[in-house]
Design a protein around this motif. Structure first.
Motif: not given
Length: 183
Positions: A117, A121, A127, A149, A152, A156-157
């Motif tokens: 994680g 970033l 990813d 994640q 985060r 967060i994506n």
């Protein structure tokens, strides 16, 4: 720092009664010195301080510690890497993958996932790696993908998380479903 000094630090703090209880808690999968978190961290607090000054990860030390039979050694590896997280690069994740795929249980997986994680970033290549891992046959690898994640918050994506969760919705694996509920 060498592995023998680390072992001596653990051995002089060992607690056989605790070792039995802790091993039982983790289904007797691992051998323990019997150090609870404060005593364990005390055993290597100064080591981590000294290592941080070097600004370089000692992979030989980590591999030796990981290969030790005592679970506290794997905890040391996790804590070391978390202490050195700003020096962990995308390429290092492939070294850490060995730790993810061996001596697996929730206790180390839930520490190691933080590194993916953190690096994610800084480097978006994580990813795709986590998307690939979300379909891996190994449940612990999938758990890292699901949870990487987790800390985060507002970064967060969500699109990636949605894909990863979707890849695991049909799972009947306890540790996968527990990770899914966490989101």
């Amino acid at each position: 720092m060498n592995i023998e000094d680390l072992k001596k630090n653990f051995e002089k703090r060992a607690n056989e009664d605790n070792a039995i209880q802790i091993a039982k808690y983790l289904r007797n999968q691992f051998v323990f010195y019997g150090l609870k978190s404060p005593a364990r961290m005390d055993a290597y607090h100064q080591i981590l301080k000294d290592e941080k000054k070097k600004k370089q990860i000692d992979w030989d030390l980590l591999d030796q510690a990981w290969n030790d039979k005592h679970r506290e050694m794997q905890y040391f590896v996790c804590d070391y890497l978390l202490a050195m997280e700003k020096y962990v690069s995308y390429d290092d994740l492939f070294k850490i993958e060995h730790y993810v795929r061996t001596k697996q249980w929730w206790d180390t997986i839930d520490s190691l996932m933080k590194l993916y994680g953190y690096v994610g970033l800084k480097d978006q290549r994580v990813d795709q790696l986590m998307l690939d891992w979300s379909k891996d046959p190994d449940k612990w690898v999938r758990r890292v993908a699901i949870e990487h994640q987790l800390l985060r918050k507002d970064r967060i994506n969500t699109a990636l998380l949605s894909q990863i969760l979707g890849n695991n919705l049909e799972s009947d694996e306890f540790f996968i479903n527990k990770a899914l509920v966490g989101h």
